[in-house]
Design an enzyme around this catalytic site. Structure first.
Site, mmCIF file in Angstrom:
data_model
loop_
_atom_site.group_PDB
_atom_site.id
_atom_site.type_symbol
_atom_site.label_atom_id
_atom_site.label_comp_id
_atom_site.label_asym_id
_atom_site.label_seq_id
_atom_site.Cartn_x
_atom_site.Cartn_y
_atom_site.Cartn_z
ATOM 1 N N LYS A 181 0.860 -1.179 0.000
ATOM 2 C CA LYS A 181 0.000 0.000 0.000
ATOM 3 C C LYS A 181 0.893 1.224 0.000
ATOM 4 O O LYS A 181 1.958 1.220 0.629
ATOM 5 C CB LYS A 181 -0.891 -0.007 1.246
ATOM 6 C CG LYS A 181 -1.946 1.084 1.261
ATOM 7 C CD LYS A 181 -2.946 0.853 2.379
ATOM 8 C CE LYS A 181 -2.449 1.368 3.717
ATOM 9 N NZ LYS A 181 -3.403 1.124 4.807
ATOM 10 N N MET A 182 0.482 2.265 -0.716
ATOM 11 C CA MET A 182 1.270 3.496 -0.756
ATOM 12 C C MET A 182 0.359 4.692 -0.546
ATOM 13 O O MET A 182 -0.845 4.633 -0.766
ATOM 14 C CB MET A 182 2.009 3.611 -2.091
ATOM 15 C CG MET A 182 1.088 3.624 -3.304
ATOM 16 S SD MET A 182 2.024 3.668 -4.850
ATOM 17 C CE MET A 182 2.477 5.416 -4.857
ATOM 18 N N LYS A 183 0.964 5.800 -0.121
ATOM 19 C CA LYS A 183 0.205 7.016 0.127
ATOM 20 C C LYS A 183 -0.099 7.728 -1.179
ATOM 21 O O LYS A 183 0.709 7.705 -2.117
ATOM 22 C CB LYS A 183 0.996 7.942 1.053
ATOM 23 C CG LYS A 183 1.280 7.330 2.420
ATOM 24 C CD LYS A 183 0.004 7.047 3.186
ATOM 25 C CE LYS A 183 0.274 6.459 4.554
ATOM 26 N NZ LYS A 183 -0.976 6.047 5.224
ATOM 27 N N GLU A 238 -8.083 3.857 -0.213
ATOM 28 C CA GLU A 238 -8.398 3.991 1.219
ATOM 29 C C GLU A 238 -8.666 5.448 1.602
ATOM 30 O O GLU A 238 -7.933 6.346 1.197
ATOM 31 C CB GLU A 238 -7.210 3.439 2.013
ATOM 32 C CG GLU A 238 -7.369 3.483 3.516
ATOM 33 C CD GLU A 238 -6.288 2.645 4.207
ATOM 34 O OE1 GLU A 238 -5.877 1.588 3.646
ATOM 35 O OE2 GLU A 238 -5.834 3.035 5.291
ATOM 36 N N HIS A 322 -6.753 -1.821 11.309
ATOM 37 C CA HIS A 322 -5.628 -0.888 11.210
ATOM 38 C C HIS A 322 -4.644 -1.178 12.345
ATOM 39 O O HIS A 322 -5.013 -1.743 13.358
ATOM 40 C CB HIS A 322 -6.183 0.535 11.353
ATOM 41 C CG HIS A 322 -5.156 1.613 11.417
ATOM 42 N ND1 HIS A 322 -4.790 2.211 12.609
ATOM 43 C CD2 HIS A 322 -4.419 2.206 10.459
ATOM 44 C CE1 HIS A 322 -3.883 3.128 12.352
ATOM 45 N NE2 HIS A 322 -3.630 3.152 11.059
ATOM 46 N N SER A 342 1.197 -4.018 8.090
ATOM 47 C CA SER A 342 2.523 -3.984 8.681
ATOM 48 C C SER A 342 3.208 -2.695 8.247
ATOM 49 O O SER A 342 2.997 -2.235 7.127
ATOM 50 C CB SER A 342 3.292 -5.203 8.154
ATOM 51 O OG SER A 342 4.621 -5.145 8.559
ATOM 52 N N TYR A 343 3.980 -2.091 9.157
ATOM 53 C CA TYR A 343 4.728 -0.869 8.798
ATOM 54 C C TYR A 343 6.210 -1.085 9.089
ATOM 55 O O TYR A 343 6.725 -0.516 10.050
ATOM 56 C CB TYR A 343 4.279 0.318 9.649
ATOM 57 C CG TYR A 343 2.826 0.700 9.600
ATOM 58 C CD1 TYR A 343 2.302 1.340 8.483
ATOM 59 C CD2 TYR A 343 1.994 0.479 10.688
ATOM 60 C CE1 TYR A 343 0.978 1.725 8.455
ATOM 61 C CE2 TYR A 343 0.672 0.861 10.667
ATOM 62 C CZ TYR A 343 0.161 1.486 9.549
ATOM 63 O OH TYR A 343 -1.139 1.864 9.535
HETATM 64 MG MG MG Z 1 -4.878 4.411 6.425
#
Ligand code: MG
Length: 389
Positions: A181-183, A238, A322, A342-343
């Site tokens: 996932k990316m911003k 999202e 989240h 996961s971050y």
């Molecule tokens: Mg978010």
């Protein structure tokens, strides 16, 4: 059997990353220790938690209201009927005494954080991993040994280039993740589309990409991104708009044919029910809900939200809590949800999983350690141990 002490401390995350709306330079989190009088291996069993990521530490309300309510309650009123363990539902009710309806996030985060620490203690007293205890209580005993896990990456880093983004995403693929996932929303639409295009082009067959706008967009911006993103067939788009703007979300859902996701900034069962009533989301095989249990009154209330969602036709596979931490991992495994996030390397000791955790083909193995398992996350457990000792 009783709770001897509940301690909390605020810890800075010290992160310079940005999403579309803000940076994390001031971000803090509350770490909680619930110390019991149950002795195991010569030491009191202690439950730990922290208030997940993205919401600031909330020690003041814990100290003013929620901890004193638990500590002054008759100890037997906080136990299960057999008196053999603490009962999280009773401890939640105890914290909710004299609380007015509505206005959730002022209390849902401190209450949820304490409640999740109670669950850590409860599972340790039963000598079971939390995911197994939750599977027994909330998922008909269906115990799993792994959870699908994707990376929440692609942050805006000062001076970061598209090449840096691709290097980061390649590292995640090399680490075994199959969904990234990316911003989006931190640059112009044209520049963001270039970033998404570059990552999508680099993905191997079968890998998936999602984007996260972090609620930044106005209705018009969200619709413009929806039109531009649709051809990429993303796993999801999202938080395209304000988390409580259900009318705009419904409009976006009516023109965007791919999955949408939201929910990490909703803190009550009622808010989530309004989302599925009025947000235009489609439950079957499409949209995704991402409540963060420690920020939304904890695990007992999460179970009530899951039941409410089931009544509206939402399968558990559409729920991805989240958080990107061991708490949401145990909850995803225990309730049988779609997955966790996961971050890696982003939020210091508050990101990630056990130090020996390995992602294989997109899945994280669950451990057999009793409780949530923070003991196997050395940097985080050091903070927790100092708080309880
Ligand atoms: Mg978010």
């Amino acid at each position: 059997m009783r709770i001897v002490d509940i301690r909390e401390t605020a810890i800075p995350l010290r992160s310079q990353i940005r999403n579309s709306g803000f940076d994390f330079s001031e971000m803090t989190t509350s770490v909680v220790a619930v110390i019991t009088d149950v002795i195991r291996n010569g030491k009191p069993i202690t439950g730990y938690s922290f208030n997940s990521t993205g919401r600031y530490a909330c020690g003041a309300t814990m100290r003013d209201r929620f901890i004193p309510r638990i500590m002054t309650a008759p100890p037997d009123k906080l136990l299960n009927d057999a008196g053999t363990n603490f009962e999280p539902a009773k401890i939640l009710s105890c914290m909710m005494q004299r609380e007015k309806s509505g206005g959730h996030s002022e209390r849902s985060i401190p209450i949820g954080t304490i409640e999740v620490a109670v669950w850590d203690a409860v599972a340790k007293i039963e000598d079971k991993p939390l995911h197994r205890l939750l599977a027994e209580r909330y998922n008909g005993g269906k115990i799993t040994d792994k959870v699908f896990c994707y990376v929440g990456g692609g942050w805006y880093i000062p001076g970061g280039t598209v090449k840096d983004l691709l290097d980061e995403m390649k590292r995640h693929l090399d680490d075994g993740y199959t969904m990234l996932k990316m911003k989006v929303g931190g640059m112009s639409l044209a520049d963001d589309v270039k970033r998404v295009n570059a990552v999508k082009d680099m993905l191997p067959k079968g890998a998936q990409l999602a984007v996260d706008a972090n609620s930044k967009f106005t209705r018009d911006e969200a619709l413009a991104y929806a039109r531009a993103l649709a051809p990429f067939k993303l796993r999801w788009y999202e938080e395209p708009c304000d988390p409580l703007d259900f009318a705009s979300l419904a409009e976006i859902a009516s023109v965007y044919p791919e999955p949408l996701s939201t929910g990490e900034n909703l803190f009550s069962t009622q808010d989530v029910e309004n989302l599925v009533r009025f947000g235009g989301l489609r439950p079957k095989g499409r949209d995704v809900i991402q409540i963060d249990p420690p920020q939304a009154y904890g695990i007992v209330q999460y179970g009530r939200t899951v039941d409410m969602l089931a009544r509206h036709g939402w399968p558990r596979g559409a729920l991805f809590p989240h958080g990107g931490n061991l708490m949401s991992l145990a909850i995803a495994g225990g309730f049988g949800l779609g997955g966790a996030e996961s971050y890696p390397g982003v939020f210091g000791p508050f990101a990630g999983y056990a130090d020996d955790a390995k992602v294989e083909n997109g899945y994280l193995k669950l451990s057999d350690r009793p409780g949530i398992g923070f003991e196997a996350q050395a940097a985080l457990y050091k903070i927790m141990r100092e708080l309880s000792s």
